[in-house]
Design an enzyme around this catalytic site. Sequence first.
Site, mmCIF file in Angstrom:
data_model
loop_
_atom_site.group_PDB
_atom_site.id
_atom_site.type_symbol
_atom_site.label_atom_id
_atom_site.label_comp_id
_atom_site.label_asym_id
_atom_site.label_seq_id
_atom_site.Cartn_x
_atom_site.Cartn_y
_atom_site.Cartn_z
ATOM 1 N N ASP A 84 0.867 -1.170 0.000
ATOM 2 C CA ASP A 84 0.000 0.000 0.000
ATOM 3 C C ASP A 84 0.911 1.229 0.000
ATOM 4 O O ASP A 84 2.113 1.141 0.272
ATOM 5 C CB ASP A 84 -0.911 -0.011 1.229
ATOM 6 C CG ASP A 84 -2.212 0.739 0.981
ATOM 7 O OD1 ASP A 84 -2.237 1.617 0.082
ATOM 8 O OD2 ASP A 84 -3.209 0.469 1.672
ATOM 9 N N TRP A 85 0.338 2.383 -0.318
ATOM 10 C CA TRP A 85 1.158 3.579 -0.544
ATOM 11 C C TRP A 85 1.874 3.997 0.742
ATOM 12 O O TRP A 85 1.238 4.284 1.752
ATOM 13 C CB TRP A 85 0.275 4.688 -1.087
ATOM 14 C CG TRP A 85 0.213 4.723 -2.590
ATOM 15 C CD1 TRP A 85 0.408 5.804 -3.395
ATOM 16 C CD2 TRP A 85 -0.050 3.627 -3.491
ATOM 17 N NE1 TRP A 85 0.291 5.447 -4.734
ATOM 18 C CE2 TRP A 85 0.020 4.120 -4.816
ATOM 19 C CE3 TRP A 85 -0.302 2.271 -3.308
ATOM 20 C CZ2 TRP A 85 -0.175 3.314 -5.944
ATOM 21 C CZ3 TRP A 85 -0.503 1.460 -4.422
ATOM 22 C CH2 TRP A 85 -0.435 1.990 -5.720
#
Length: 819
Positions: free
Chosen positions: A228-229
């Site tokens: 995920d970012w």
Amino acid sequence: MKSSGSAGRGALVRSLSLPEKVALLTGASAFTLGSRESIGLGEVRVSDGPAGVRGATFSGGPTAVLLPNPTLLAAFWDEDAAAEAGRILAEEALARGVHVVLGPTVNLPRSPLGGRLFEAYSEDPLLTGKLAAAAVRAMQDLGVGAALKHLVANDSETARNTMSSELDEATLREVALLPFEIVVADADPWAIVAAYNRVNGTPATEHRELITGIVKGEWGYRGLVMSDWFAARSAGPAANAGLDLVMPGPRGPWGEALVGAVESGEVSEAVIDDHLGRLLLLAARVGALKDDTGADHLARADHLAGAPGSAARHTRSAVAPDSAARRAQLTRLAAQGMTVLVNENGTLPLDRARTVALIGRHAVETIGMGGGSAHVTPPYQVSVADGLRGALGDLVTVVDGVEVRSRPVPARGGFLTDGETGTSGVRVKLLSESGTELERRHAADATTTAGLDERYAEPVATVVLSAVITRSGTAELGVLGSGDWTVRIGDSESSFSLSTTGRNFGEELVVPPLSTGVHTVTAGTTFEASVRLGSGTDAFSAAGLFGLIGRPARRETVDVIDDAVRAAAGADVAVVVVGLTEEQETEGVDKSTLHLPGAQDALVEAVAGAARRTIVVVNAASPVIMPWRTRVDAVLWAGLPGQEAGHAIAAALLGNIEPAGRLVTTFPAEDGGSPAWSVTPVDGVLAYAEGRFAGYRGHDAGLAPAPAFWFGHGLGYTTWDYSDISYSSGSVAVTVTNTGPRAGREVVQIYFRPQDNAHPVRLMGWSAVSLPAGGSARVTVPTDPRMWRAWAGTWVPLGPGELIAARGLGDVRAALGRI
């Protein structure tokens, strides 16, 4: 350069140096993966989902379809409907040059307080897994990759990037991991997103047991696992755990650190080669790797988007977001999943000859989507007021409701207009440190993001927002965003700084700070604000969401309720629209209560006391507490219906489309009334103390009081009788008869309650049937073999128990003992 399947991709990997390999394992920008011409690798573009495809940007971009939220889509309990939504997402992606959509979300909202519940399908792992698999297959059949998220136990938002989800192995296997397992087995998603949180103390991006041991090992998953970012924290540990790709880029924890880890012997180069091979497989599948055998996956998308692997694949338009065909499709998808919770004396559907007092802020500002990364810019959003007036005309009187937000939203309704275009919204200018204008554009929603990407020649240093005030009088004006502000309203000027609390990751984008004040203004006054961005080095300190706030000053609550009572008393029926907003249903923030914000409960009570009949429409994805539910005549749960919200709610209220939904989340009767409640970590730990008994499973076991509405509940617009239940070869059969006055759709739900109290009741399967009034059919429901097992260090068969045919566990219709 040509390649031939996995062997060809292996040759491509071996042709690169170690630094070249590692460079490709971090994203090239916020929403792109790197390219390498020497091996025929083109750029791969990703976009957030799951309610629409915004494109390779956090905000702005072209208008895009806004779908009903996944919880509402799931409420129809239909794999074909989930697949239809998946096809829409794929068509939108193809039209926008997007290769991979970040979704669907298959995390299970263990507590109804979870702020991101609106992005999930259901609290049940089987229903979630089967619907998500249908959506993934549909997307990938058209050549667009799905990125299943978020692996794993990322079921709440509070301190999500530091907290540890603590759960035993049985709960992990039977509940949290099960929807991922179902989708991997039934749909082979081309990517999986590893979550922010820790799992039993280990970051999800570094969890070798999960990623390599279970997902890639036991399940045989051959796709890509991406972070995920900003979730990746390390080089060697994450790479060795099985994480294949770090997002976003171009900066991150890998790069030179990962090269050094290989050179020191901490990470084998074979591990790097496996990561890159999986990335190249993804690129091949989406047509970004030239002449690879992945092209055969893309042949099915030719009718939409040109030759496999060609630029034409990403330039041909899908159905226009505002076309008549898309409008009808989105209206149907939203309306059919809406759920009738209460319907006394046949109050619904509405009589078309009756006068209607339509009341509530959500009636005039209907919420179509949640907040955070799921946000898109739709071509329009239809309010309930517009939808119901369009259907009934002058029979409808509309009255605004009480305030529903604690934070004012950026300007809406034409109160601020762009001085250059004269249209509702603001003018945005992005400036560099030297004062060079990097971009100038219109922002219809009065907001912009800045500092999140590399598309400008110089970094953005200052954002300037300007508008013209259209109405004279007392107004609430302000700004939104973190930084040093200078604000000019007419001839007055002020300067101040705003900053985030630092309590939650990504606040600058999800819940940026704001400042407002009340001003007396004249129509035509210029409102301009400029903000200098921060200069820190963390993910968001030099970036964020910025906007102008402008609206008439708020009215006193007592005056608003008085207007509503007068309108209700003068009409044949009152329809009160209540709900939540992006303050409660958003990425980055969990709820603290299920009670409706503001004085909405008081509004409903007052209207119910004055009206001949009262219908309440709940415009929210999450459960809400309804203290008035026994004092109103009907309740329709409408979810977050997307861009066609008002038309869909009108169609459901009038019976043009039966709201045939069944709840996918249990609605507790009061705060604290769920088996799992708190989403606040204690000393960094969120303990899943309910184990396998979350949601309806725990209610059935007596771990929480009886809910207001059970998972699976939904009345529709007719009544049903069940008879002659039988079981054979893994399937349950039951005769279903429509005993009501209208045609309708029934969802036959089969549950198994183990005799052993150590194991919870669970959904085993479901089938839907549509019948005319008086019609009868024999319905067969196959049970899923994965639901007949339990985890005890390995999978073992469940013991004996009872099979139940039900309309939710609050309405059991037939049962078979000792199965």
